[in-house]
Design an enzyme around this catalytic site. Structure first.
Site, PDB file in Angstrom:
ATOM      1  N   ARG A  37      23.445  36.150  22.745  1.00  0.00           N
ATOM      2  CA  ARG A  37      22.812  36.269  21.173  1.00  0.00           C
ATOM      3  C   ARG A  37      22.404  35.385  20.867  1.00  0.00           C
ATOM      4  NH1 ARG A  37      27.912  40.965  20.470  1.00  0.00           N
ATOM      5  NH2 ARG A  37      26.897  42.237  20.728  1.00  0.00           N
ATOM      6  N   LYS A 198      31.884  60.224  25.163  1.00  0.00           N
ATOM      7  CA  LYS A 198      32.309  61.180  24.971  1.00  0.00           C
ATOM      8  C   LYS A 198      30.507  61.690  23.474  1.00  0.00           C
ATOM      9  CE  LYS A 198      35.800  60.333  21.610  1.00  0.00           C
ATOM     10  NZ  LYS A 198      36.029  58.849  21.290  1.00  0.00           N
ATOM     11  N   GLY A 351      25.314  49.211  23.678  1.00  0.00           N
ATOM     12  CA  GLY A 351      25.808  48.120  24.214  1.00  0.00           C
ATOM     13  C   GLY A 351      26.413  48.271  26.345  1.00  0.00           C
ATOM     14  N   GLY A 374      25.942  49.206  18.042  1.00  0.00           N
ATOM     15  CA  GLY A 374      26.252  50.778  17.028  1.00  0.00           C
ATOM     16  C   GLY A 374      24.501  50.579  16.280  1.00  0.00           C
TER      17      GLY A 374
HETATM   18  P1  ADP Z   1      26.887  53.037  24.979  1.00  0.00           P
HETATM   19  O1  ADP Z   1      27.306  51.521  24.882  1.00  0.00           O
HETATM   20  O2  ADP Z   1      25.596  52.794  25.487  1.00  0.00           O
HETATM   21  O3  ADP Z   1      26.259  53.840  23.969  1.00  0.00           O
HETATM   22  P2  ADP Z   1      28.664  54.439  25.090  1.00  0.00           P
HETATM   23  O4  ADP Z   1      30.122  53.709  24.908  1.00  0.00           O
HETATM   24  O5  ADP Z   1      28.736  55.414  24.544  1.00  0.00           O
HETATM   25  O6  ADP Z   1      27.446  53.972  25.803  1.00  0.00           O
HETATM   26  O7  ADP Z   1      29.114  55.090  27.097  1.00  0.00           O
HETATM   27  C1  ADP Z   1      29.344  54.406  27.968  1.00  0.00           C
HETATM   28  C2  ADP Z   1      31.033  54.660  28.720  1.00  0.00           C
HETATM   29  O8  ADP Z   1      30.966  55.937  29.319  1.00  0.00           O
HETATM   30  C3  ADP Z   1      31.353  54.117  29.868  1.00  0.00           C
HETATM   31  O9  ADP Z   1      32.435  53.055  29.541  1.00  0.00           O
HETATM   32  C4  ADP Z   1      31.623  54.887  31.182  1.00  0.00           C
HETATM   33  O10 ADP Z   1      32.508  54.413  31.912  1.00  0.00           O
HETATM   34  C5  ADP Z   1      31.493  56.151  30.158  1.00  0.00           C
HETATM   35  N1  ADP Z   1      31.306  57.094  30.918  1.00  0.00           N
HETATM   36  C6  ADP Z   1      29.826  57.921  31.708  1.00  0.00           C
HETATM   37  N2  ADP Z   1      30.160  58.637  31.928  1.00  0.00           N
HETATM   38  C7  ADP Z   1      31.444  58.623  32.177  1.00  0.00           C
HETATM   39  C8  ADP Z   1      31.566  60.150  32.994  1.00  0.00           C
HETATM   40  N3  ADP Z   1      31.247  61.199  33.582  1.00  0.00           N
HETATM   41  N4  ADP Z   1      33.510  60.460  32.715  1.00  0.00           N
HETATM   42  C9  ADP Z   1      34.247  59.702  31.701  1.00  0.00           C
HETATM   43  N5  ADP Z   1      33.433  58.372  31.085  1.00  0.00           N
HETATM   44  C10 ADP Z   1      32.626  58.329  31.539  1.00  0.00           C
HETATM   45 MG    MG Z   2      29.801  52.081  24.408  1.00  0.00          MG
END
Ligand code: ADP
Ligand code: MG
Length: 394
Positions: A37, A198, A351, A374
């Protein structure tokens, strides 16, 4: 870009107050553990010092909750920044007040100062007007280069722009240009890969992207809610029961807009999301009642990879599985590699998705990896970011 940048104003001899995102992870000894960063802000800082501005930087670090907390002082960041710039950085012990005014009064053109953590003051996150005014009194021009906090309307990201000419820095400009390309007029075929834990986090993004994309590839924990909406059983997998209806609606919406919506045809299952759990691949129709789907399977990864190879633009948000554990990382790694080989304009938001691309070792083959988790998500949802809206239009 519709917003003015540092190139559009005369900064010579001016006190330029720059909001940066120096929220760098610190190690146990309090040293900067990852300077990504800090490095991301260097082009703007160098431009300003080269153009003989007095550069006054401000940032938050961690969550000190409106109180002075020695663990979140910015001194280690100032040290690392000085090394990277190859020149001294004056570190203030506060972010407003007489001592800060005095320190700035001593600055010469081309000097760099760093204020103390703005979140030591409770007024920062409240976007308090008189606090914003105090910050603004330190500069002649305001520059926002903190894309990562642009989705927050805080005093240092939004309020201060009411009192000074406000323009974007180069990192902000790059983020807005690259993410804007995805929502603007993306080269077709345009494919979105959406995953993560989610579905509730990603509904708005999917809804917004459905207007533009040719194909939507769904993976991660949220795929289970979609499988459930299709009437499949998903065992003990992560499901948001109250979002099954919404998932079904998105499937219908995709069909009506002639967007190809792909769901996993096979998944990696295990009794639990633990590193040593026994895992195996099953068809998506045959998820055992006592198992959790924790990654997309190899056939799904192959299908998604094929779609990515034919794409001209790709946006990716959310890993395909629990990629932090080796047993459930293959799907995410395969998609990262296919994306890297695709030759598409590729933009990564989120992230964890950024971390996954680095883990796959293909970060240098990606067009743009957003520095704002975010903020990139809210941008892709089509929402106006307060820290961006506050900047002057060209
Ligand atoms: P980003 O930060 O890229 O927006 P998210 O925070 O939405 O991504 O999601 C990342 C998380 O989702 C990771 O910690 C990962 O372990 C979890 N994850 C991915 N697939 C599954 C799954 N099938 N069941 C539970 N958790 C999951
Ligand atoms: Mg995340």
């Amino acid at each position: 870009m519709v917003k003015k940048t540092v190139r559009d104003i005369d900064v010579s001899g001016k006190r330029v107050l720059v909001r940066v995102d120096f929220n760098a992870p610190l190690d146990k000894e309090g040293k900067v553990a990852d300077d990504t960063r800090i490095k991301a802000a260097l082009p703007t800082i160098r431009y300003l010092t080269d153009n003989r501005a007095k550069v006054i930087l401000m940032s938050h670090l961690g969550r000190p909750k409106g109180q002075v907390d020695d663990r979140y002082r910015l001194d280690p960041v100032a040290g690392r920044l000085a090394e990277l710039l190859g020149k001294p950085v004056r570190k203030a012990d506060d972010c407003v007040g007489a001592a800060v005014q005095a320190l700035i009064g001593e600055m010469a053109e081309g000097d760099v100062a760093l204020l103390e953590n703005v979140r030591f003051s409770p007024e920062e996150e409240k976007n308090n007007e008189s606090f914003a005014r105090q910050l603004a009194s330190l500069g002649d021009i305001y520059v926002n280069d903190a894309f990562g906090t642009a989705h927050r309307a805080h005093a240092s990201t939004e309020g201060v722009a009411d009192f000074l000419p406000a323009v974007a820095g180069f990192l902000m400009e790059k983020e807005l240009d690259m993410l804007g390309r995805v929502l603007g007029a993306p080269a077709k075929p345009f494919v979105a890969v959406i995953g993560g834990a989610k579905v509730s986090d990603k509904m708005a993004v999917i809804d917004n992207l459905l207007r533009q994309v040719d194909a939507l590839l769904i993976g991660g924990g949220m795929a289970n809610t979609f499988l459930k909406a299709k009437g499949l059983e998903v065992g003990k997998s992560l499901v948001e029961a109250d979002k099954i209806g919404l998932a079904g609606e998105l499937v219908r919406k995709a069909k009506n807009s002639q967007v190809e919506l792909l769901l996993p045809v096979d998944v990696v299952v295990a009794p639990a999301a633990t590193p040593d759990a026994q895992s195996r691949v099953v068809p998506a129709q045959n998820i055992p009642a006592d198992a959790m789907a924790l990654d997309i399977g190899p056939e799904t990864a192959r299908q998604y990879g094929d779609r990515l190879k034919g794409a001209a633009t790709v946006v990716w948000n959310g890993p395909m599985g629990v990629f932090e554990m080796e047993s459930f990382a293959a799907g995410t790694m395969a998609v990262a590699e296919a994306l890297a080989e695709s030759g598409a304009v590729s933009v990564i938001g989120g992230g964890d998705s950024a971390a996954a691309v680095h883990k796959a070792g293909v970060a240098d083959k990606i067009t743009h990896i957003s520095t704002g988790g975010g903020a990139s998500l809210e941008f892709l949802e089509g929402r106006a970011l307060p820290g961006v809206a506050a900047l002057q239009d060209k």
